[in-house]
Enzyme design. Structure first.
Site, PDB file in Angstrom:
ATOM      1  N   GLY A 141      83.899  26.035  42.207  1.00 55.50           N
ATOM      2  CA  GLY A 141      83.673  27.190  43.065  1.00 55.50           C
ATOM      3  C   GLY A 141      84.907  27.668  43.805  1.00 55.50           C
ATOM      4  N   GLY A 187      86.288  26.770  46.641  1.00 58.46           N
ATOM      5  CA  GLY A 187      87.190  25.696  47.079  1.00 58.46           C
ATOM      6  C   GLY A 187      88.008  25.173  45.904  1.00 58.46           C
ATOM      7  CB  ILE A 215      74.387  27.473  42.081  1.00 58.22           C
ATOM      8  CG1 ILE A 215      73.048  27.708  41.418  1.00 58.22           C
ATOM      9  CG2 ILE A 215      74.253  27.042  43.511  1.00 58.22           C
ATOM     10  CD1 ILE A 215      72.219  26.479  41.349  1.00 58.22           C
ATOM     11  CG  ASP A 216      75.428  29.150  47.011  1.00 56.55           C
ATOM     12  OD1 ASP A 216      74.379  28.692  46.541  1.00 56.55           O
ATOM     13  OD2 ASP A 216      76.070  28.613  47.930  1.00 56.55           O
ATOM     14  N   GLY A 250      71.990  28.644  49.215  1.00 59.43           N
ATOM     15  CA  GLY A 250      72.714  29.833  49.646  1.00 59.43           C
ATOM     16  C   GLY A 250      73.306  29.559  51.012  1.00 59.43           C
ATOM     17  NE  ARG A 251      78.403  25.401  51.400  1.00 56.72           N
ATOM     18  CZ  ARG A 251      78.321  24.077  51.384  1.00 56.72           C
ATOM     19  NH1 ARG A 251      77.990  23.439  52.469  1.00 56.72           N
ATOM     20  NH2 ARG A 251      78.582  23.398  50.280  1.00 56.72           N
TER      21      ARG A 251
HETATM   22  N1  LIG Z   1      91.818  25.350  50.339  1.00 55.44           N
HETATM   23  C1  LIG Z   1      91.815  24.364  49.443  1.00 55.44           C
HETATM   24  N2  LIG Z   1      92.974  23.942  48.870  1.00 55.44           N
HETATM   25  C2  LIG Z   1      92.949  22.955  47.955  1.00 55.44           C
HETATM   26  N3  LIG Z   1      91.836  22.340  47.533  1.00 55.44           N
HETATM   27  C3  LIG Z   1      90.670  22.722  48.041  1.00 55.44           C
HETATM   28  C4  LIG Z   1      90.588  23.753  49.025  1.00 55.44           C
HETATM   29  N4  LIG Z   1      89.284  23.919  49.366  1.00 55.44           N
HETATM   30  C5  LIG Z   1      88.596  23.016  48.625  1.00 55.44           C
HETATM   31  N5  LIG Z   1      89.413  22.303  47.824  1.00 55.44           N
HETATM   32  C6  LIG Z   1      89.030  21.241  46.909  1.00 55.44           C
HETATM   33  O1  LIG Z   1      88.191  21.772  45.883  1.00 55.44           O
HETATM   34  C7  LIG Z   1      87.161  20.853  45.565  1.00 55.44           C
HETATM   35  C8  LIG Z   1      85.822  21.518  45.623  1.00 55.44           C
HETATM   36  O2  LIG Z   1      85.672  22.222  46.878  1.00 55.44           O
HETATM   37  P1  LIG Z   1      84.225  22.456  47.516  1.00 55.44           P
HETATM   38  O3  LIG Z   1      83.584  21.142  47.750  1.00 55.44           O
HETATM   39  O4  LIG Z   1      84.411  23.369  48.661  1.00 55.44           O
HETATM   40  O5  LIG Z   1      83.377  23.100  46.350  1.00 55.44           O
HETATM   41  P2  LIG Z   1      83.493  24.497  45.628  1.00 55.44           P
HETATM   42  O6  LIG Z   1      84.489  24.433  44.550  1.00 55.44           O
HETATM   43  O7  LIG Z   1      83.695  25.576  46.638  1.00 55.44           O
HETATM   44  O8  LIG Z   1      82.075  24.572  44.954  1.00 55.44           O
HETATM   45  P3  LIG Z   1      80.661  24.936  45.651  1.00 55.44           P
HETATM   46  O9  LIG Z   1      80.902  25.245  47.089  1.00 55.44           O
HETATM   47  O10 LIG Z   1      80.173  26.126  44.875  1.00 55.44           O
HETATM   48  O11 LIG Z   1      79.808  23.745  45.427  1.00 55.44           O
HETATM   49  C9  LIG Z   1      87.292  19.671  46.495  1.00 55.44           C
HETATM   50  O12 LIG Z   1      87.886  18.603  45.786  1.00 55.44           O
HETATM   51  C10 LIG Z   1      88.194  20.188  47.612  1.00 55.44           C
HETATM   52  O13 LIG Z   1      89.024  19.175  48.149  1.00 55.44           O
HETATM   53  O1  LIG Z   2      74.658  18.846  49.013  1.00 56.04           O
HETATM   54  P1  LIG Z   2      75.858  19.284  48.275  1.00 56.04           P
HETATM   55  O2  LIG Z   2      76.024  18.639  46.970  1.00 56.04           O
HETATM   56  O3  LIG Z   2      77.110  19.230  49.089  1.00 56.04           O
HETATM   57  O4  LIG Z   2      75.649  20.815  47.888  1.00 56.04           O
HETATM   58  C1  LIG Z   2      75.042  21.748  48.712  1.00 56.04           C
HETATM   59  C2  LIG Z   2      75.691  23.063  48.651  1.00 56.04           C
HETATM   60  O5  LIG Z   2      76.163  23.427  47.388  1.00 56.04           O
HETATM   61  C3  LIG Z   2      75.900  24.797  47.159  1.00 56.04           C
HETATM   62  O6  LIG Z   2      74.936  24.868  46.172  1.00 56.04           O
HETATM   63  C4  LIG Z   2      77.088  25.513  46.623  1.00 56.04           C
HETATM   64  O7  LIG Z   2      77.375  24.976  45.357  1.00 56.04           O
HETATM   65  C5  LIG Z   2      75.352  25.354  48.455  1.00 56.04           C
HETATM   66  O8  LIG Z   2      74.404  26.351  48.350  1.00 56.04           O
HETATM   67  C6  LIG Z   2      74.786  24.126  49.082  1.00 56.04           C
HETATM   68  O9  LIG Z   2      74.781  24.212  50.477  1.00 56.04           O
HETATM   69 MG   LIG Z   3      82.336  26.576  47.947  1.00 56.36          MG
END
Ligand SMILES: Nc1ncnc2c1ncn2[C@@H]1O[C@H](COP(=O)(O)OP(=O)(O)OP(=O)(O)O)[C@@H](O)[C@H]1O
Ligand SMILES: O=P(O)(O)OC[C@H]1O[C@](O)(CO)[C@@H](O)[C@@H]1O
Ligand SMILES: [Mg+2]
EC number: 2.7.1.11
Length: 462
Positions: A190, A192, A220-221, A265-266
Site C-alpha cells: 500500500g 506505506g 483493500i481500502d 476503511g481506516r
Molecule cells: N514513509 C515510509 N518510508 C519507508 N518505509 C515505509 C514508510 N511508511 C511505511 N513504510 C514501510 O512500508 C511497509 C508497509 O507499510 P504499512 O504497514 O503502512 O502498510 P501499507 O503498505 O500502507 O499497506 P496497508 O496500509 O494498505 O495495509 C512497512 O514495512 C513500513 O515500515
Molecule cells: O490489523 P492490521 O493487519 O494492521 O490491518 C488493519 C488495517 O489494514 C487495512 O485494511 C489497510 O490495508 C485497514 O483498513 C485496516 O485498518
Molecule cells: Mg497504508
C-alpha cells in the site's frame, strides 16, 4: 525533454496544447551506454501473431478524460506494456518479490503472475521471494519461486510470502539486494510500502546500480490516488455483502431489529460506500470522510427511531475509521508502521444505541453487531480481481524488462500505465462527499446528511 532538475525522480515532458507527461525514471537516466536486446516476445508463439503487440514508445494515457473543447490536454502517464527492446538479458535477470502491509485478495495472483510472466514471456528463471515484508530482506531466508511452486496459489487468500508492518531499513535492504545480486525488485503493498519502495529506488540510484524497482499498489481500502481502483477491492465489496445480508436477515426477523456491520476503511470509506450501494438493504452508511453526530435533530438516534417506526428494522454500515473523534480515548496508539490504531467504533456505537433507547424509553430494540473485518480481505480474489491482478503483474514485468524503474503499475481510465512513485504516495484517495457517488449513496439510503448539527448539542459527542 524538460526536467525540473529539483528531484531526480520527477520527469516532466511538455507538449503542445498543455500536454504534460509525468514520466517514470529509466535505468538509462543514470547509467550510460546500457546494452539492449530484442524482446523475446517477438518469437513467442502466443504473442507473435498479435498485430501491434508492442507498445509504441510515444503511447501515453490521459489522466482526466472528461474535458471541455478548450481544455488543455493535461497530465498523461506512460502506457504500460512490452517494448521492442529490453534492457536485461533474460539469463542475467535475478528478480525478487516482496509483499508488505495488510492482506488483500489478489496478492497471490500478483506473485504468481510476476513469476509466470518473467518465466514464460521473457525466459527468466531466477525469481526469489522475500519472506515476511521489508524486514525479510535482512532477517530471513528467501524462497525460490518457479511457475510450478506458484501454479495454484491464486486460489488461496493471503500471501504465500508473508507480510509485515514496520521494519523498513533502506540501507540494509539495498545492501542485501546488492549482496544477492538482485537486479529486479517487485514490491507489492500500500501507500506505506510504496513510500518504502521509493526510498529503495532512490538509494539504488544513488549507488548507481542496474536494478529496476517496480511497485504494484495494493490497498483493500482503495485509498491510493490516480489509479481507477485497487486490486482486491471488488472482492472485498462482494464479501461484505454476506455480512450485510446477515445483518439484514437478523434485523428483519425481530421487532425493531437493528443490524450493524463494521467494514474496513481506516481513512477512506470506499468499501462501506460501495458495499452499501451494492446491497440496497442498508439504511445508513457512515464513513470517515463524513462526520456524524448522535443526539438531537438530524442526529443518528432520531433517524434510527424514525426508520424503525417506518420499517420495523434497519441496517447500519460503518467504516472502521468513521466517528473516531466520538469515541472517547486518552492515549493514541500506533502500529509498527506508524499507522494510528483505531478504536472499535462499531462496538462503541452498538452500546451507545442500546443505552440511549433503554434510557430514554424510546422503544424496545434488538441489536446485532457484525464485524467481518478480516473476513473480507483474507479470501482469494474473485474472477475480475484475478484478471486485474494478472494484468498489473504483467505490466510491471514488461516495465522492468524495458528498463523502467521507480514506478508503479496502475490502471488509469481503463488503460494500464506506469506512474511515478511520488504521484501515488503524495496523498490518499478519499471519498469526496460533494461528488456524485456519495450523492448516489445518500439517495439510496435516504439517510440524514449530518451537515447541520443543532446548536446547543455538542457537535461530535453524544
Ligand atoms: N514513509 C515510509 N518510508 C519507508 N518505509 C515505509 C514508510 N511508511 C511505511 N513504510 C514501510 O512500508 C511497509 C508497509 O507499510 P504499512 O504497514 O503502512 O502498510 P501499507 O503498505 O500502507 O499497506 P496497508 O496500509 O494498505 O495495509 C512497512 O514495512 C513500513 O515500515
Ligand atoms: O490489523 P492490521 O493487519 O494492521 O490491518 C488493519 C488495517 O489494514 C487495512 O485494511 C489497510 O490495508 C485497514 O483498513 C485496516 O485498518
Ligand atoms: Mg497504508
Amino acid at each position: 525533454m524538460a526536467s525540473n532538475g529539483v528531484d531526480e525522480q520527477i520527469k516532466l515532458v511538455e507538449g503542445p496544447a498543455g500536454y504534460v507527461l509525468e514520466d517514470v525514471p529509466h535505468l538509462s537516466d543514470y547509467i550510460l551506454d546500457l546494452p539492449t536486446y530484442p524482446n523475446p516476445l517477438q518469437s513467442n508463439a502466443a504473442y507473435s501473431v498479435v498485430r501491434q503487440y508492442f507498445v509504441d514508445e510515444d503511447d501515453t494515457v490521459q489522466e482526466k478524460i472528461v474535458v471541455h473543447k478548450d481544455s488543455p490536454r493535461g497530465t498523461h502517464f506512460r502506457r504500460a506494456g512490452p517494448r521492442q527492446k529490453v534492457y536485461f538479458k533474460p539469463s542475467d535477470v535475478r528478480a525478487c518479490i516482496v509483499t508488505c502491509g495488510g492482506l488483500c485478495p489478489g496478492l497471490n495472483t500478483v506473485i504468481r503472475e510476476i513469476v509466470c510472466g518473467l518465466h514464460f514471456m521473457y525466459g527468466v528463471t531466477e525469481v526469489i521471494g522475500v519472506d515476511c515484508g521489508f524486514r525479510g530482506f535482512y532477517s530471513k531466508n528467501t524462497v525460490a519461486l518457479t511457475p510450478k511452486t506458484v501454479s495454484d496459489i491464486h486460489k488461496r487468500g493471503g500471501t504465500i510470502l508473508g507480510t509485515s508492518r514496520g521494519g523498513h531499513d533502506t540501507s540494509k535492504i539495498v545492501d542485501n539486494i546488492q549482496d544477492r545480486e538482485i537486479n529486479q525488485v517487485y514490491i507489492i503493498g500500500g501507500d506505506g510500502t510504496q513510500k518504502g519502495a521509493n526510498a529503495i529506488y532512490k538509494e539504488i540510484r544513488r549507488r548507481g546500480l542496474k536494478v529496476a524497482v517496480a511497485g504494484i499498489p495494493k490497498t483493500i481500502d482503495n485509498d491510493i490516488p490516480v489509479i481507477d481502483k485497487s486490486f482486491g477491492f471488488d472482492t472485498a465489496v462482494e464479501e461484505a455483502q454476506r455480512a450485510i445480508n446477515a445483518a439484514h436477515v437478523e434485523a428483519t426477523s425481530v421487532e425493531n431489529g437493528i443490524g450493524i456491520v463494521k467494514l474496513m476503511g481506516r481513512y477512506s470509506g470506499f468499501i462501506a460506500m460501495y458495499a452499501t450501494l451494492a446491497s440496497r438493504d442498508v439504511d445508513c452508511c457512515l464513513i470517515p470522510e463524513s462526520p456524524f453526530y448522535l443526539e438531537g435533530k438530524g442526529g443518528l438516534y432520531e433517524f434510527i427511531a424514525k426508520r424503525l417506526r417506518e420499517n420495523g428494522h434497519m441496517v447500519i454500515v460503518i467504516a472502521e475509521g468513521a466517528g473516531q473523534d466520538l469515541v472517547a480515548e486518552s492515549i493514541e496508539q500506533q502500529d509498527a508502521s506508524g499507522n494510528k490504531l483505531l478504536k472499535d467504533v462499531g462496538l462503541w456505537m452498538s452500546l451507545k444505541i442500546k443505552e440511549y433507547f433503554a434510557k430514554h424509553n424510546v422503544m424496545d430494540i434488538t441489536l446485532k453487531y457484525i464485524d467481518p473485518t478480516y473476513m473480507i480481505r483474507a479470501i482469494p480474489a474473485n474472477a475480475s480481481d484475478n484478471v486485474y491482478s494478472t494484468l498489473l503483474a504483467q505490466s510491471a514485468v514488461h516495465g522492468a524488462m524495458a528498463g523502467y524503474t521507480g514506478f508503479v503499475s496502475g490502471l488509469v481510465n481503463g488503460r494500464h500505465t506506469y506512474i511515478p512513485f511520488n504521484r501515488i504516495t503524495e496523498r490518499q484517495n478519499k471519498v469526496v462527499i460533494t461528488d456524485r457517488m456519495w450523492a448516489r449513496m445518500l439517495s439510496s439510503t435516504n439517510q440524514p446528511s449530518f451537515m447541520n448539527p443543532p446548536k446547543g448539542t455538542t457537535e461530535f459527542t453524544d
